[in-house]
Design an enzyme around this catalytic site. Structure first.
Site, mmCIF file in Angstrom:
data_model
loop_
_atom_site.group_PDB
_atom_site.id
_atom_site.type_symbol
_atom_site.label_atom_id
_atom_site.label_comp_id
_atom_site.label_asym_id
_atom_site.label_seq_id
_atom_site.Cartn_x
_atom_site.Cartn_y
_atom_site.Cartn_z
ATOM 1 N N HIS B 76 0.764 -1.269 0.105
ATOM 2 C CA HIS B 76 -0.082 0.151 0.124
ATOM 3 C C HIS B 76 0.862 1.248 -0.074
ATOM 4 O O HIS B 76 1.312 1.540 1.027
ATOM 5 C CB HIS B 76 -0.752 -0.071 1.288
ATOM 6 C CG HIS B 76 -1.961 1.267 1.207
ATOM 7 N ND1 HIS B 76 -3.231 0.586 1.731
ATOM 8 C CD2 HIS B 76 -2.166 2.197 0.634
ATOM 9 C CE1 HIS B 76 -3.994 1.762 1.607
ATOM 10 N NE2 HIS B 76 -3.263 2.697 1.065
ATOM 11 N N HIS B 78 1.633 5.208 -2.004
ATOM 12 C CA HIS B 78 0.857 6.267 -2.860
ATOM 13 C C HIS B 78 1.994 6.915 -3.929
ATOM 14 O O HIS B 78 2.653 7.618 -3.009
ATOM 15 C CB HIS B 78 0.093 7.414 -2.400
ATOM 16 C CG HIS B 78 -1.163 6.721 -1.770
ATOM 17 N ND1 HIS B 78 -2.190 6.436 -2.330
ATOM 18 C CD2 HIS B 78 -1.481 6.149 -0.466
ATOM 19 C CE1 HIS B 78 -3.217 6.025 -1.799
ATOM 20 N NE2 HIS B 78 -2.678 5.821 -0.281
ATOM 21 N N ASN B 110 -5.197 5.850 -7.042
ATOM 22 C CA ASN B 110 -5.774 7.100 -6.870
ATOM 23 C C ASN B 110 -4.724 8.184 -7.454
ATOM 24 O O ASN B 110 -4.446 9.397 -6.593
ATOM 25 C CB ASN B 110 -6.263 7.608 -5.261
ATOM 26 C CG ASN B 110 -5.007 7.402 -4.514
ATOM 27 O OD1 ASN B 110 -3.965 6.757 -4.751
ATOM 28 N ND2 ASN B 110 -5.153 8.475 -3.266
ATOM 29 N N HIS B 195 -10.899 0.377 1.344
ATOM 30 C CA HIS B 195 -10.553 1.626 2.510
ATOM 31 C C HIS B 195 -11.784 1.620 3.051
ATOM 32 O O HIS B 195 -12.746 2.137 2.508
ATOM 33 C CB HIS B 195 -10.082 2.674 1.559
ATOM 34 C CG HIS B 195 -10.223 4.019 2.313
ATOM 35 N ND1 HIS B 195 -9.303 4.714 2.583
ATOM 36 C CD2 HIS B 195 -11.333 4.580 3.040
ATOM 37 C CE1 HIS B 195 -9.505 5.807 3.272
ATOM 38 N NE2 HIS B 195 -10.705 5.932 3.565
ATOM 39 N N HIS B 248 -5.370 -0.863 5.826
ATOM 40 C CA HIS B 248 -5.048 -0.026 6.942
ATOM 41 C C HIS B 248 -6.084 -0.006 8.045
ATOM 42 O O HIS B 248 -6.873 0.926 8.844
ATOM 43 C CB HIS B 248 -4.893 1.617 6.596
ATOM 44 C CG HIS B 248 -5.871 2.115 5.696
ATOM 45 N ND1 HIS B 248 -7.020 2.171 5.787
ATOM 46 C CD2 HIS B 248 -5.507 2.809 4.541
ATOM 47 C CE1 HIS B 248 -7.713 2.809 4.540
ATOM 48 N NE2 HIS B 248 -6.604 3.181 4.045
ATOM 49 N N ASP B 332 1.048 2.695 3.564
ATOM 50 C CA ASP B 332 -0.037 3.778 3.301
ATOM 51 C C ASP B 332 0.944 4.899 3.231
ATOM 52 O O ASP B 332 0.321 6.286 3.631
ATOM 53 C CB ASP B 332 -1.008 3.840 4.130
ATOM 54 C CG ASP B 332 -2.165 4.796 3.813
ATOM 55 O OD1 ASP B 332 -2.158 5.095 2.515
ATOM 56 O OD2 ASP B 332 -3.201 5.303 4.476
ATOM 57 N N HIS B 336 2.848 14.380 0.548
ATOM 58 C CA HIS B 336 2.229 15.365 0.058
ATOM 59 C C HIS B 336 3.000 16.714 -0.182
ATOM 60 O O HIS B 336 4.213 16.826 0.587
ATOM 61 C CB HIS B 336 0.976 15.956 1.396
ATOM 62 C CG HIS B 336 -0.223 15.055 1.207
ATOM 63 N ND1 HIS B 336 -1.224 15.190 0.116
ATOM 64 C CD2 HIS B 336 -0.633 14.144 1.988
ATOM 65 C CE1 HIS B 336 -2.093 14.124 0.384
ATOM 66 N NE2 HIS B 336 -1.813 13.589 1.652
HETATM 67 ZN ZN LIG Z 1 -6.862 4.416 2.528
#
Ligand SMILES: [Zn+2]
Lengths: 327, 451
Positions: B76, B78, B110, B195, B248, B332, B336
């Protein structure tokens, strides 16, 4: 006052609150004079930065600043950069560049003044942030009760209304509990912030302050109005907004008025002569009946008048003035 | 219905054609039940048996006094590419991965556009082949555009190489659509990663709903928003015979539903993040709550979804990892930009840049005696690899030569400015962690070396 900012009362010691209340007496004296203007903040710039409309509070701060001879700049959400999607950080930079000495900030987001205060060398006064805090309102409530009842310690304060969404209730709870009063927060179960009582008791313990007043916890939550009113020295109603029905928190304002509205009969269940308060603006006939709002026990008008004096005291002390001093 | 097996990876094993010897370390390979001082030899990108007599030209890494384990596997992460390159790219995200000891990462869909078509899958895989350090697998979207309205072309996505499906960042809340997604996934042989967040219960939510949110006046995210979705999805998984993977896990009660479903033979797996294993919501209150907290109240680096919860939940996560209710640790990793976080709490983006602090964080549980080193390494290697069926997570002969070498006791101060990730957003900034990656090897190539 040994602090840069006034963001909430949760980090105030009883002595600090006492200092503000004593200084407020001096400011009330100034306000009683024919010429209300005194010089301690001459040459200082105070910026009122209101991201959320509130004429009452802004005017109160503005009068307080002008009475102390400060230069006042208003940045409000209408027709300013605040509306054009300017970020809090941009605004902070602007305030820093303008050389503001003090900033009064009202913001719809809980914690926003903390972000600004961290980055700004100017003093920041929280004029209300989200559901979180409204310290000058709590100070004026403390002052109003002290003026009426003489002392705060051991008093029982009932606060009734939309506690969940109320910064007034949160700051008042911290303030009164810090001064040794006990606070009971009363609302329908959907409008009670579960855990807030434990949070304040934990905070009081950390400050080394008592957490029990005359056998009851310093802060309690309840949905039983009669239990909340029993033995109360002060009954404060909070505004209940229509939008709470849309989100399913309340069936109707009519039902709220019947079940939780402060009527004369209900106020009679409190201590004889209990002080009735409301932070305004009032929904008469919803959270408070008109005859209660304007009756002999009501301190609502005093609250407004005391607001200017309390804010003068806070600004004066933040600018380095000494408590209770001659102004 | 037949689909191709999980396709060869973006970075194929064996791209480095040499011999490397990791000598004298404490080899922990939970997949084979090994915990012993042993050498690891990699030739042409794959692990080979024994220590060869001929080491001419071999690179030797001295691992004496260090732990040697299969490279970590993150189900997981991003990576933000395409669409949010200012937050992270495949290049920087995988660089962060190897810096943190991860040799395999699964990229969440995403992105912008969402990874809901073979074209976007191929775009990410190409970026990985071109710029990647760690191996990259792609997770495809469950629904078109991740909008929760209609299923994405799941079989085509599987054929394009995705290893699982998820709308992560958002929950598939529509129960009928979730039922169909689970049923359809059976044809792909891939798990559906949920999620779990009942959005009707989290409107405006900023943090865990509890004592701290009550004090801060921030709208709360109750545990029940996670628990009710997991309860529902477990039943839908039983109905459809699918494989549900719960992303998560954060709430103690969620584990009861997972245990119950497993006892009935339902295929449910679950992951937990380093932060839900170690941090709690009092961090959002900053130094109000703990005299030792280095953060001020309302620090947006504490904002993450699902939120940091209470000590009882954190302890339940550790216990769940120990007793198997939770299968693995996943980061996760959610990088940012400054502008996403340098705002008031309610306006801030959720997420923690996690890849580079994950090991140091979870080792604190080992140091506290609540989990064994072997358990933690299993949760970072063979267990996650098994959930998605990845060729990773062991150093058995023939396996990809993906190795992490770390010092479980070396102390270091977290300085986000030194991160390989573009995301500097971590509440651990300034904290001292005990346990640091010394070297990371991917396919026999040393890609990170602090020795
Ligand atoms: Zn999530």
């Amino acid at each position: 006052m040994r602090r840069k900012d006034v963001l909430d009362l949760d980090d105030f010691a009883p002595d600090e609150i006492r200092e503000v209340l004593e200084t407020t007496v001096a400011m009330k004296e100034v306000l009683a004079r024919p010429i209300k203007r005194v010089p301690p903040l001459r040459g200082k710039t105070i910026v009122n930065c209101f991201y959320e409309a509130s004429t009452r509070t802004r005017v109160s701060f503005e009068l307080a600043a002008k009475n102390l001879s400060a230069d006042v700049v208003n940045i409000s959400s209408t027709g300013s950069s605040v509306e054009k999607g300017e970020t809090l950080v941009d605004t902070t930079r602007t305030l820093q560049a303008l050389g503001a000495d003090m900033v009064v900030m009202r913001h719809g987001a809980s914690g926003a003044p903390y972000v600004v205060a961290r980055e700004l060398s100017a003093c920041v006064i929280n004029g209300g942030d989200g559901w979180h805090a409204h310290p000058t309102q709590a100070l004026l409530d403390l002052f109003t009760v002290q003026s009426r009842l003489g002392r705060l310690e051991g008093r029982r304060i009932a606060i009734v209304g939309d506690v969940l969404h109320s910064r007034v209730a949160r700051s008042a709870a911290w303030g009164f509990a810090t001064m040794g009063a006990s606070v009971v927060l009363c609302a329908p179960p959907t409008l009670l912030p579960a855990g807030f009582d434990r949070a304040v008791l934990t905070g009081l313990r950390a400050k080394g302050l008592p957490t029990v007043v005359a056998g009851t916890p310093s802060v309690e939550l309840t949905h039983h109005l009669d239990a909340a009113l029993h033995d109360a020295d002060v009954v404060m109603a909070l505004r209940v907004q229509r939008e709470r029905m849309d989100s399913g928190l309340l069936p109707s304002l009519r039902e709220y008025a019947r079940a939780y509205g402060l009527t004369r009969d209900r106020v009679a269940k409190a201590r004889f002569g209990a002080v009735v308060m409301h932070p305004g603006p009032m929904n008469e006939g919803v959270e408070i009946a008109p005859d209660v709002a304007y009756g002999g026990q009501s301190a609502v008008e005093e609250q407004v008048a005391n607001g200017v004096a309390v804010r003068m005291a806070v600004m004066y002390l933040l600018a380095g003035g000494r408590g209770g001093a001659a102004v | 219905m037949s689909v191709t097996p999980r396709v060869p990876l973006a970075t194929a094993p064996g791209r480095f054609g040499g011999t490397i010897l990791v000598r004298g370390g404490r080899l922990i390979d939970p997949a084979r039940g090994i915990d012993a001082i042993a050498d690891v030899v990699i030739r042409d990108g794959r692990v080979v048996e024994g220590t060869p007599d001929q080491l001419d030209g071999a690179r030797v890494l001295d691992a004496r006094g260090l732990i040697v384990a299969p490279g970590f596997v993150d189900l997981h992460a991003h990576l933000r590419e395409p669409g949010y390159e200012y937050r992270e790219t495949v290049a920087t995200g995988t660089a962060a991965a190897v810096a943190g000891g991860f040799t395999t990462v699964c990229a969440m869909p995403n992105t912008e556009p969402a990874t809901d078509s073979p074209a976007v899958v191929e775009y990410v895989l190409q970026a990985a082949r071109r710029d990647g350090s760690a191996r990259v697998y792609v997770i495809g979207a469950i629904t078109r555009g991740r909008k929760g309205k209609a299923l994405a072309d799941m079989i085509e996505l599987a054929n394009a190489g995705v290893v699982a499906f998820s709308d992560d960042g958002d929950c598939v809340t529509d129960p009928s659509l979730m039922r169909h997604a689970l049923a359809y996934s059976v044809a792909t042989g891939r798990p559906v990663v949920q999620h779990a967040e009942e959005k009707a219960l989290t409107t405006g939510a900023q943090m865990h709903e509890g004592m701290v949110s009550a004090r801060l006046g921030l709208p709360g995210w109750p545990r029940q928003a996670e628990e009710t979705i997991v309860a529902r999805d477990c039943e839908l998984t039983a109905l459809t015979g699918a494989h549900l993977h719960v992303a998560h896990v954060s709430a103690a009660g969620t584990l009861d539903f997972i245990r119950r479903a497993r006892a009935k033979g339902t295929r449910v797996t679950a992951e937990v993040t380093p932060h839900h294993l170690t941090l709690t919501d009092d961090l959002v209150g900053g130094h109000w709550w703990s005299a030792t907290a280095s953060l001020p109240p309302y620090d947006t680096r504490t904002k993450v979804n699902p939120p940091l919860r209470e000590p009882d939940d954190r302890d339940a996560m550790v216990a769940g990892l120990r007793d198997g209710a939770i299968d693995c640790i996943a980061t996760d990793h959610a990088p940012h930009g400054t502008t996403d976080k340098h705002v008031e709490y309610a306006a801030a983006a959720s997420g923690i840049s996690n890849l580079e602090t994950a090991l140091g964080s979870v080792l604190s549980i080992v140091h506290a005696g609540a989990l064994s080193l072997v358990e933690v390494i299993a949760a970072l290697t063979c267990r996650p690899a098994g959930i998605f069926g990845l060729e990773a997570g062991t150093l058995a002969p023939g396996a990809p030569g993906d190795v992490v070498i770390f010092d479980p006791d070396r102390e270091w101060c977290v300085d986000p400015a030194q991160f390989a990730s573009k995301g500097r957003n971590t509440p651990l900034a300034g904290h001292v962690l005990r346990g640091q990656v010394v070297a990371t090897i991917v396919g026999g190539e040393v890609l990170h070396d602090r020795s």
